[in-house]
Design a protein around this motif. Structure first.
Motif, PDB file in Angstrom:
ATOM      1  N   GLN A  10     -26.512 -28.720  97.754  1.00 39.60           N
ATOM      2  CA  GLN A  10     -27.832 -28.596  98.363  1.00 39.60           C
ATOM      3  C   GLN A  10     -28.295 -29.934  98.945  1.00 39.60           C
ATOM      4  O   GLN A  10     -28.801 -29.995 100.063  1.00 39.60           O
ATOM      5  N   ILE A  11     -28.110 -30.990  98.187  1.00 40.90           N
ATOM      6  CA  ILE A  11     -28.519 -32.326  98.637  1.00 40.90           C
ATOM      7  C   ILE A  11     -27.741 -32.736  99.875  1.00 40.90           C
ATOM      8  O   ILE A  11     -28.301 -33.280 100.833  1.00 40.90           O
ATOM      9  N   ARG A  42     -33.377 -37.154  88.272  1.00 41.21           N
ATOM     10  CA  ARG A  42     -32.191 -37.841  87.737  1.00 41.21           C
ATOM     11  C   ARG A  42     -31.104 -38.041  88.780  1.00 41.21           C
ATOM     12  O   ARG A  42     -30.063 -38.624  88.478  1.00 41.21           O
ATOM     13  N   ASN A  43     -31.326 -37.562  89.996  1.00 35.07           N
ATOM     14  CA  ASN A  43     -30.289 -37.646  91.019  1.00 35.07           C
ATOM     15  C   ASN A  43     -30.519 -38.858  91.914  1.00 35.07           C
ATOM     16  O   ASN A  43     -31.564 -38.967  92.564  1.00 35.07           O
ATOM     17  N   PRO A  44     -29.549 -39.793  91.996  1.00 33.77           N
ATOM     18  CA  PRO A  44     -29.748 -41.011  92.795  1.00 33.77           C
ATOM     19  C   PRO A  44     -30.026 -40.730  94.271  1.00 33.77           C
ATOM     20  O   PRO A  44     -30.883 -41.386  94.870  1.00 33.77           O
ATOM     21  N   THR A  45     -29.319 -39.765  94.873  1.00 31.68           N
ATOM     22  CA  THR A  45     -29.534 -39.471  96.288  1.00 31.68           C
ATOM     23  C   THR A  45     -30.957 -38.999  96.538  1.00 31.68           C
ATOM     24  O   THR A  45     -31.613 -39.424  97.504  1.00 31.68           O
ATOM     25  N   ILE A  46     -31.458 -38.131  95.683  1.00 28.40           N
ATOM     26  CA  ILE A  46     -32.823 -37.629  95.828  1.00 28.40           C
ATOM     27  C   ILE A  46     -33.834 -38.765  95.697  1.00 28.40           C
ATOM     28  O   ILE A  46     -34.837 -38.812  96.421  1.00 28.40           O
ATOM     29  N   CYS A  69     -29.567 -44.106 104.735  1.00 26.57           N
ATOM     30  CA  CYS A  69     -28.257 -44.770 104.718  1.00 26.57           C
ATOM     31  C   CYS A  69     -27.803 -45.033 103.288  1.00 26.57           C
ATOM     32  O   CYS A  69     -26.620 -44.856 102.954  1.00 26.57           O
ATOM     33  N   TRP A  70     -28.738 -45.468 102.440  1.00 29.04           N
ATOM     34  CA  TRP A  70     -28.416 -45.634 101.022  1.00 29.04           C
ATOM     35  C   TRP A  70     -28.032 -44.300 100.391  1.00 29.04           C
ATOM     36  O   TRP A  70     -27.124 -44.225  99.552  1.00 29.04           O
ATOM     37  N   ALA A  71     -28.727 -43.231 100.788  1.00 28.65           N
ATOM     38  CA  ALA A  71     -28.397 -41.902 100.261  1.00 28.65           C
ATOM     39  C   ALA A  71     -26.994 -41.487 100.673  1.00 28.65           C
ATOM     40  O   ALA A  71     -26.247 -40.885  99.881  1.00 28.65           O
ATOM     41  N   ALA A  72     -26.603 -41.810 101.912  1.00 27.32           N
ATOM     42  CA  ALA A  72     -25.243 -41.507 102.365  1.00 27.32           C
ATOM     43  C   ALA A  72     -24.223 -42.301 101.560  1.00 27.32           C
ATOM     44  O   ALA A  72     -23.157 -41.779 101.187  1.00 27.32           O
ATOM     45  N   PHE A  73     -24.545 -43.559 101.273  1.00 30.02           N
ATOM     46  CA  PHE A  73     -23.650 -44.369 100.439  1.00 30.02           C
ATOM     47  C   PHE A  73     -23.521 -43.771  99.045  1.00 30.02           C
ATOM     48  O   PHE A  73     -22.412 -43.724  98.475  1.00 30.02           O
ATOM     49  N   ASP A  74     -24.638 -43.308  98.495  1.00 27.63           N
ATOM     50  CA  ASP A  74     -24.581 -42.715  97.155  1.00 27.63           C
ATOM     51  C   ASP A  74     -23.717 -41.464  97.143  1.00 27.63           C
ATOM     52  O   ASP A  74     -22.958 -41.237  96.189  1.00 27.63           O
ATOM     53  N   TRP A  99     -21.659 -47.421  91.063  1.00 21.19           N
ATOM     54  CA  TRP A  99     -22.516 -47.434  92.243  1.00 21.19           C
ATOM     55  C   TRP A  99     -23.417 -46.217  92.390  1.00 21.19           C
ATOM     56  O   TRP A  99     -24.399 -46.267  93.119  1.00 21.19           O
ATOM     57  N   SER A 100     -23.106 -45.120  91.733  1.00 19.77           N
ATOM     58  CA  SER A 100     -23.965 -43.937  91.797  1.00 19.77           C
ATOM     59  C   SER A 100     -24.705 -43.799  90.477  1.00 19.77           C
ATOM     60  O   SER A 100     -24.375 -42.974  89.637  1.00 19.77           O
ATOM     61  N   SER A 101     -25.722 -44.620  90.322  1.00 16.82           N
ATOM     62  CA  SER A 101     -26.476 -44.633  89.068  1.00 16.82           C
ATOM     63  C   SER A 101     -27.937 -44.952  89.354  1.00 16.82           C
ATOM     64  O   SER A 101     -28.277 -45.524  90.398  1.00 16.82           O
TER      65      SER A 101
END
Length: 326
Positions: free
Chosen positions: A220-221, A49-53, A111-116, A131-133
């Motif tokens: 952690q992420i 459920r985590n966008p960055t992950i 880079c997308w993960a950093a943006f999230d 944006w974080s969805s």
């Protein structure tokens, strides 16, 4: 044999042994790490459920494609002299296309993960929710794959074999790729985005009191992501600029020793850059207690299954022996 010829032979031998000693084990570790990343990130509901992950999971998936399809081809050519893409135009086109597409897509997702992470720590609630969805993640992953697949389509047209070397045969496109596209994508772009987003994350964390700041999983992420971003920014500088050098010196007459030194430098730069693909999982494992917990649980489960299988085989053997005596 002259001193120059001896030195050239030694340098060429070092280039080959870099593939034997480092590149092959790196591929094995990289494919194993990418597989474990995919397995672990899909086993925990909070990860799913985590966008960055999910961005990092997409990056691991592309790494699992890049290493066996692209990097192995390069090792076969440089380490074993099996000129697959240096002798066949179709193989050359396929290699160049996959080389650029899979590499760029793989480095896009951190880079997308950093943006999230920047979006999720924003003080603006509407910006965070927009944006974080998961919806944005899915659109970004699909869009990123389609965009770079289209951008590099000319590779399929302008790649070819000349003098037993796979190159871009169109001079105009080669200059465009070497002087603009590659430095922008591999060096300037990631370095700029990573610097901006990391700075934004730190500013947001200092100014905001949103819940994610205190959330254990989020911390952690972030611990997993930041070392990956730093190394991506560092390794992209020599990797992105090497084509400029070779383009500028393409008309220079080079001795065999000069060419050998250049080839060795290419091997070192490529190895250094592929650390991004190979050691990502091991960074996650070292930096995150959640990943270590899941990894231990997974290895324990496999050990238990293996013991059960062995026990079952022993019992079947005993039954067969008993029936034999009867």
């Amino acid at each position: 044999m002259t001193s120059s010829s001896s030195t050239t032979a030694t340098i060429n031998a070092i280039s080959r042994w870099l593939n034997y000693i480092l590149a092959i084990p790196m591929i094995v570790l990289g494919i194993l790490g990418a597989t474990l990343t995919i397995f672990i990130f899909t086993r925990k509901s909070s990860f799913q459920r985590n966008p960055t992950i999910i961005y990092l999971l997409a990056g691991a998936t592309m790494t699992a494609i890049h290493l066996p399809t692209v990097y192995i081809q390069s090792i076969l050519v440089d380490g074993f002299g099996l000129g697959i893409f240096n002798t066949n135009d179709l193989a050359c086109r396929e290699h160049n296309y996959l080389l650029y597409v899979t590499t760029v897509i793989a480095i896009s997702f951190p880079c997308w993960a950093a943006f999230d992470q920047y979006a999720s720590t924003s003080r603006d609630a509407s910006f965070r929710h927009r944006w974080s969805s998961i919806r944005v993640v899915r659109s970004a992953i699909i869009g990123t794959n389609l965009f770079w697949s289209i951008v590099y389509l000319p590779m399929l047209v302008y790649s070819g074999v000349e003098n037993r070397t796979c190159i871009l045969t169109n001079v105009t496109y080669r200059k465009f790729n070497d002087f603009l596209l590659t430095p922008l994508i591999y060096t300037i772009g990631p370095l700029t985005l990573i610097t901006l987003f990391t700075r934004g994350i730190l500013l947001n964390l200092n100014r905001t009191t949103v819940q994610s700041k205190r959330d254990h999983l989020t911390r952690q992420i972030r611990r997993m992501l930041i070392p990956q971003l730093i190394f991506l920014a560092m390794s992209g500088i020599p990797f992105g600029l090497q084509n400029i050098y070779f383009n500028l010196t393409s008309n220079v007459v080079k001795s065999s020793l000069h060419r050998a030194v250049e080839h060795l430098c290419i091997q070192i730069i490529r190895l250094f850059y592929h650390f991004n693909f190979v050691f990502t999982f091991y960074i996650y494992l070292y930096m995150s207690s959640e990943v270590r917990k899941l990894f231990r649980r997974m290895t324990t489960k496999f050990s238990t299954m293996d013991s059960s299988i062995q026990e079952g085989m022993v019992m079947e053997t005993c039954k067969i022996e008993d029936s034999t005596y009867i």
